[in-house]
Structures are given as structure tokens and as C-alpha cells.
Design a protein around this motif. Structure first.
Motif, PDB file in Angstrom:
ATOM      1  N   PHE A 184      45.681  37.644  45.117  1.00  0.00           N
ATOM      2  CA  PHE A 184      45.074  36.649  44.226  1.00  0.00           C
ATOM      3  C   PHE A 184      45.779  36.762  42.878  1.00  0.00           C
ATOM      4  O   PHE A 184      45.539  37.690  42.119  1.00  0.00           O
ATOM      5  CB  PHE A 184      43.566  36.881  44.070  1.00  0.00           C
ATOM      6  CG  PHE A 184      42.895  35.798  43.266  1.00  0.00           C
ATOM      7  CD1 PHE A 184      42.919  34.477  43.705  1.00  0.00           C
ATOM      8  CD2 PHE A 184      42.263  36.077  42.065  1.00  0.00           C
ATOM      9  CE1 PHE A 184      42.333  33.462  42.962  1.00  0.00           C
ATOM     10  CE2 PHE A 184      41.668  35.072  41.310  1.00  0.00           C
ATOM     11  CZ  PHE A 184      41.705  33.766  41.769  1.00  0.00           C
ATOM     12  N   LEU A 195      40.455  39.696  34.651  1.00  0.00           N
ATOM     13  CA  LEU A 195      40.770  40.109  36.032  1.00  0.00           C
ATOM     14  C   LEU A 195      42.273  40.332  36.185  1.00  0.00           C
ATOM     15  O   LEU A 195      43.066  39.436  35.889  1.00  0.00           O
ATOM     16  CB  LEU A 195      40.330  39.005  37.017  1.00  0.00           C
ATOM     17  CG  LEU A 195      40.519  39.316  38.489  1.00  0.00           C
ATOM     18  CD1 LEU A 195      39.464  40.309  38.963  1.00  0.00           C
ATOM     19  CD2 LEU A 195      40.450  38.037  39.333  1.00  0.00           C
ATOM     20  N   ARG A 201      45.121  42.911  47.844  1.00  0.00           N
ATOM     21  CA  ARG A 201      43.766  43.407  47.567  1.00  0.00           C
ATOM     22  C   ARG A 201      43.013  43.510  48.881  1.00  0.00           C
ATOM     23  O   ARG A 201      43.336  42.783  49.833  1.00  0.00           O
ATOM     24  CB  ARG A 201      43.028  42.458  46.614  1.00  0.00           C
ATOM     25  CG  ARG A 201      42.849  41.056  47.159  1.00  0.00           C
ATOM     26  CD  ARG A 201      41.976  40.166  46.263  1.00  0.00           C
ATOM     27  NE  ARG A 201      41.850  38.826  46.823  1.00  0.00           N
ATOM     28  CZ  ARG A 201      41.074  37.871  46.322  1.00  0.00           C
ATOM     29  NH1 ARG A 201      40.362  38.097  45.248  1.00  0.00           N
ATOM     30  NH2 ARG A 201      41.001  36.681  46.897  1.00  0.00           N
ATOM     31  N   SER A 248      44.029  33.329  48.539  1.00  0.00           N
ATOM     32  CA  SER A 248      42.679  33.205  47.973  1.00  0.00           C
ATOM     33  C   SER A 248      41.735  32.872  49.118  1.00  0.00           C
ATOM     34  O   SER A 248      42.175  32.507  50.220  1.00  0.00           O
ATOM     35  CB  SER A 248      42.621  32.064  46.951  1.00  0.00           C
ATOM     36  OG  SER A 248      42.868  30.839  47.624  1.00  0.00           O
ATOM     37  N   ILE A 249      40.451  32.976  48.837  1.00  0.00           N
ATOM     38  CA  ILE A 249      39.463  32.572  49.847  1.00  0.00           C
ATOM     39  C   ILE A 249      39.570  31.067  50.076  1.00  0.00           C
ATOM     40  O   ILE A 249      39.438  30.580  51.199  1.00  0.00           O
ATOM     41  CB  ILE A 249      38.038  32.957  49.401  1.00  0.00           C
ATOM     42  CG1 ILE A 249      37.944  34.472  49.193  1.00  0.00           C
ATOM     43  CG2 ILE A 249      37.010  32.489  50.420  1.00  0.00           C
ATOM     44  CD1 ILE A 249      36.628  34.945  48.610  1.00  0.00           C
ATOM     45  N   GLN A 250      39.849  30.334  48.981  1.00  0.00           N
ATOM     46  CA  GLN A 250      39.975  28.880  49.101  1.00  0.00           C
ATOM     47  C   GLN A 250      41.028  28.522  50.156  1.00  0.00           C
ATOM     48  O   GLN A 250      40.807  27.683  51.038  1.00  0.00           O
ATOM     49  CB  GLN A 250      40.386  28.270  47.749  1.00  0.00           C
ATOM     50  CG  GLN A 250      39.316  28.226  46.684  1.00  0.00           C
ATOM     51  CD  GLN A 250      39.275  29.453  45.788  1.00  0.00           C
ATOM     52  OE1 GLN A 250      39.523  30.560  46.234  1.00  0.00           O
ATOM     53  NE2 GLN A 250      38.917  29.267  44.524  1.00  0.00           N
ATOM     54  N   ASN A 276      32.528  35.838  47.762  1.00  0.00           N
ATOM     55  CA  ASN A 276      33.492  36.925  47.587  1.00  0.00           C
ATOM     56  C   ASN A 276      32.737  38.237  47.370  1.00  0.00           C
ATOM     57  O   ASN A 276      32.044  38.398  46.378  1.00  0.00           O
ATOM     58  CB  ASN A 276      34.381  36.612  46.379  1.00  0.00           C
ATOM     59  CG  ASN A 276      35.521  37.600  46.240  1.00  0.00           C
ATOM     60  OD1 ASN A 276      35.539  38.630  46.905  1.00  0.00           O
ATOM     61  ND2 ASN A 276      36.473  37.276  45.384  1.00  0.00           N
ATOM     62  N   GLN A 304      32.541  29.682  47.210  1.00  0.00           N
ATOM     63  CA  GLN A 304      33.321  28.470  47.474  1.00  0.00           C
ATOM     64  C   GLN A 304      32.521  27.574  48.425  1.00  0.00           C
ATOM     65  O   GLN A 304      31.790  28.091  49.277  1.00  0.00           O
ATOM     66  CB  GLN A 304      34.662  28.788  48.176  1.00  0.00           C
ATOM     67  CG  GLN A 304      35.682  29.568  47.374  1.00  0.00           C
ATOM     68  CD  GLN A 304      35.389  31.047  47.254  1.00  0.00           C
ATOM     69  OE1 GLN A 304      34.669  31.598  48.075  1.00  0.00           O
ATOM     70  NE2 GLN A 304      35.922  31.700  46.254  1.00  0.00           N
TER      71      GLN A 304
HETATM   72  O1  LIG Z   1      39.773  34.209  46.435  1.00  0.00           O
HETATM   73  C1  LIG Z   1      39.418  34.135  45.241  1.00  0.00           C
HETATM   74  N1  LIG Z   1      39.253  32.928  44.668  1.00  0.00           N
HETATM   75  C2  LIG Z   1      38.867  32.764  43.366  1.00  0.00           C
HETATM   76  O2  LIG Z   1      38.731  31.614  42.864  1.00  0.00           O
HETATM   77  C3  LIG Z   1      38.626  33.939  42.625  1.00  0.00           C
HETATM   78  N2  LIG Z   1      38.231  34.156  41.340  1.00  0.00           N
HETATM   79  C4  LIG Z   1      38.158  35.498  41.161  1.00  0.00           C
HETATM   80  O3  LIG Z   1      37.791  36.077  40.094  1.00  0.00           O
HETATM   81  N3  LIG Z   1      38.506  36.150  42.317  1.00  0.00           N
HETATM   82  C5  LIG Z   1      38.805  35.202  43.238  1.00  0.00           C
HETATM   83  N4  LIG Z   1      39.187  35.273  44.539  1.00  0.00           N
END
Ligand SMILES: O=c1[nH]c(=O)c2[nH]c(=O)[nH]c2[nH]1
Length: 327
Positions: A184, A195, A201, A248-250, A276, A304
């Protein structure tokens, strides 16, 4: 606008109606997909926590005048679900719910619509020794702590018979951790950013998802080749999480969604709600070890919501073929 001018919200019903039936007809003949070994559900235990709501203008006087003459006691609703469970001839949750909704509409002509939700109470076979190895016991099960399949359906009375006005199938509480292979980075860096960017990760996600069929009949299991088992959907999510070096999770849920819809063109969409729950790192580097030490994440948690449709699959395929041509 006052409630007099629009359709008033009015329903009543019973929740936490637990119903268990043993030896329901097995569900066999599912389409095989590469991501899953799941090809049949034996249905030795068919168990659900149900919530039923009845709707209808006829119930207005029970609210406004205390007139109970048309009230089906919620206690009776529970009894109907229990007793009619014995009469269900099919082998899927979706089919069962439709069957129960129609029992209510047939029995009580003043009911306009019935909404029924069921959350599976999942049981796993225990393993018992046989010969040199182990096999599934056919009689002993343990209540599973894993994800649970869900189904919701609303059936409405119309002049031309009952009509399904709402339906979805889903799974809740899928909890998956990938220990490496997730990143990420590249997000906005400004005065509010604390962050650190992560090239790799551990990613822990909670997923709830629902899917809708383009044609409701496919959800009943009458044609098992068109039925999609929650177990297959989970296996696709597991596989895509395993395979994809996700950013990312998205991005991950978009790829899970498109894979599901590619495998099952009979589905119109997949709807995701994710959380998350990535562990917090306590000891990042352990000498002479690849590992780290983590603790549970603390709130607040990111989330999400995303709906993937067959249109996304079309666009993804078109984009892929453009890349192919230009190579
Ligand atoms: O996969 C993630 N998407 C995010 O939008 C996000 N924002 C964050 O702080 N960590 C993560 N992780």
C-alpha cells in the motif's frame, strides 16, 4: 412529503428463528471451476437462523387501532417456518426461502409481501480414522466458526401471481490474512499523512459479500449447473487473494469480483463490504528469521464498499485484448 402520500414503512415479524433439518436432498451437479474443489453439498444438516417480515396495508389497523383480527402472531410465523421446513423438496437456501414465502402468501390472502432472510448455521464434518488415513464422519459434525452463507428474498403478491421483488445471496464474516505479497503505497502525502508506505505488508481483511443472479430461477438450484455455491465464491476469493500481488483492498476486491463474474456469467453483480483488520507490527525484524511479531489492530478501522458488474468484466476483457494487440 408526509407518510400519508407515500408508501408507509410497515412490517412486523420474527427474528432468530432457528430451524434445522437433517438429510435434505444433496446438492450435486454444480459447475466445476478451477479455483474450487467444491462440487456438492451433502445437506446432512440444513440449518438457518431466519428472520421473517410480513407486509401489507391490511396490517394498518393493528398499529393504529390495536385491531388484531388480521394479525398472524409472530409465534405462529415461527411455527410455520418450523413445520413447513419438513415439506421443502429442494436443496438450496434460496429455494427454501421462496417456498416458505409462498406458504405465507397462499395461506393468508391479506398479506401483500413476505421478506425472509436466512443466515446459515454452518457445520463441518469431523475427521475420523479410516484405514491408513482419515475421512469425513457422515454422522458427527462440529459447529463451524467460519464464514456463513446468507440469503434474502422478498416475494410480493401481484394480480398475476407471486413475484420476487428482491433477492440476494451472500457470505458474511470471511476473515483472510495474507502474510506477504500485499503493498500500500503511492497514496496522498500531505500534512495529515502519518501512515508509512508499505511495499510489503501483512493484510488482514474481513469480507462480506452478496451476489445477485440475472434470473432468479438460477438461484433455486433447480438447475444445479447454474447454481453458485457460497463455498465456490469463498474459494475464488481465497485464490485471487493468494495469486494477486495486491496494491490495496480496493484493487483486491475488484479482481475477486471480476473473477467471480467471469466464472459465473449467470450472476449480474457482486457487492462487497470489506474491513481492514491488518495486524499492527510490534517487532518488525527478528534476526535470522523472515518473521515479525504483530498484535491485533486497534480501532478505527478502514472499510470499502464496491459493486462489480458484468459490465466491468466486459471492460476488463476489452482492455486486456487491447494490450494483447498492441504487444
Ligand atoms: O488497502 C487499503 N486501502 C486504503 O484505502 C487504505 N488506507 C489506509 O490507511 N490503509 C489502507 N489500505
Amino acid at each position: 412529503m408526509t407518510v400519508q402520500n407515500e408508501k408507509r414503512t410497515m412490517y412486523y415479524g420474527k427474528g432468530d428463528v432457528f430451524v434445522y433439518r437433517t438429510y435434505v436432498k444433496p446438492l450435486t451437479g454444480l459447475r466445476r471451476i478451477p479455483e474450487s474443489r467444491f462440487i456438492e453439498r451433502d445437506n446432512t444438516i440444513f440449518g438457518f437462523n431466519c428472520q421473517i417480515s410480513l407486509k401489507g396495508d391490511a396490517f394498518l389497523s393493528s398499529f393504529t387501532e390495536g385491531d388484531n383480527s388480521l394479525v398472524v402472531a409472530t409465534d405462529s410465523m415461527k411455527n410455520i417456518i418450523h413445520r413447513q421446513a419438513a415439506n421443502y423438496q429442494g436443496n438450496t437456501a434460496e429455494g427454501f426461502l421462496k417456498f416458505i414465502c409462498e406458504v405465507f402468501l397462499d395461506k393468508y390472502s391479506h398479506i401483500d409481501a413476505v421478506e425472509l432472510t436466512a443466515i446459515e448455521v454452518p457445520f463441518d464434518h469431523v475427521l475420523v480414522p479410516k484405514g491408513e488415513g482419515h475421512v469425513n464422519s457422515d454422522v458427527v459434525f462440529r459447529c463451524s466458526r467460519n464464514e456463513r452463507a446468507t440469503t434474502t428474498i422478498e416475494v410480493k403478491r401481484t394480480p398475476s401471481g407471486s413475484k420476487i421483488v428482491k433477492h440476494s445471496s451472500g457470505i458474511v464474516d470471511v476473515h483472510l490474512i495474507k502474510v506477504k505479497g500485499s503493498s500500500f503505497y503511492g497514496f496522498i502525502q500531505d500534512e495529515y499523512t502519518t501512515l508509512p508506505e508499505a511495499q510489503d505488508r501483512p493484510l488482514f481483511i474481513y469480507l462480506d459479500f452478496d451476489w445477485e443472479y440475472s434470473h432468479w430461477e438460477d438461484a433455486t438450484g433447480a438447475n444445479p449447473e447454474k447454481y453458485v455455491a457460497a463455498e465456490q465464491i469463498c474459494d475464488i476469493a481465497n485464490t485471487v487473494f493468494h495469486e494477486l500481488d495486491n496494491r490495496s483492498i480496493q484493487q483486491l476486491i475488484y479482481h475477486i469480483g471480476t473473477r467471480i463474474l467471469e466464472r459465473f456469467p449467470q450472476l449480474a453483480n457482486v457487492q462487497f463490504k470489506t474491513n481492514n483488520r491488518t495486524w499492527e507490527t510490534v517487532v518488525d525484524i527478528i534476526p535470522n528469521s523472515e518473521g515479525s511479531v504483530y498484535q491485533e489492530p486497534r480501532p478505527p478501522f478502514g472499510f470499502q464498499g464496491f459493486v462489480v458488474t458484468q459490465e466491468d468484466v466486459k471492460q476488463k476483457k476489452a482492455a486486456e485484448s487491447t494490450v494483447e494487440v498492441s504487444r
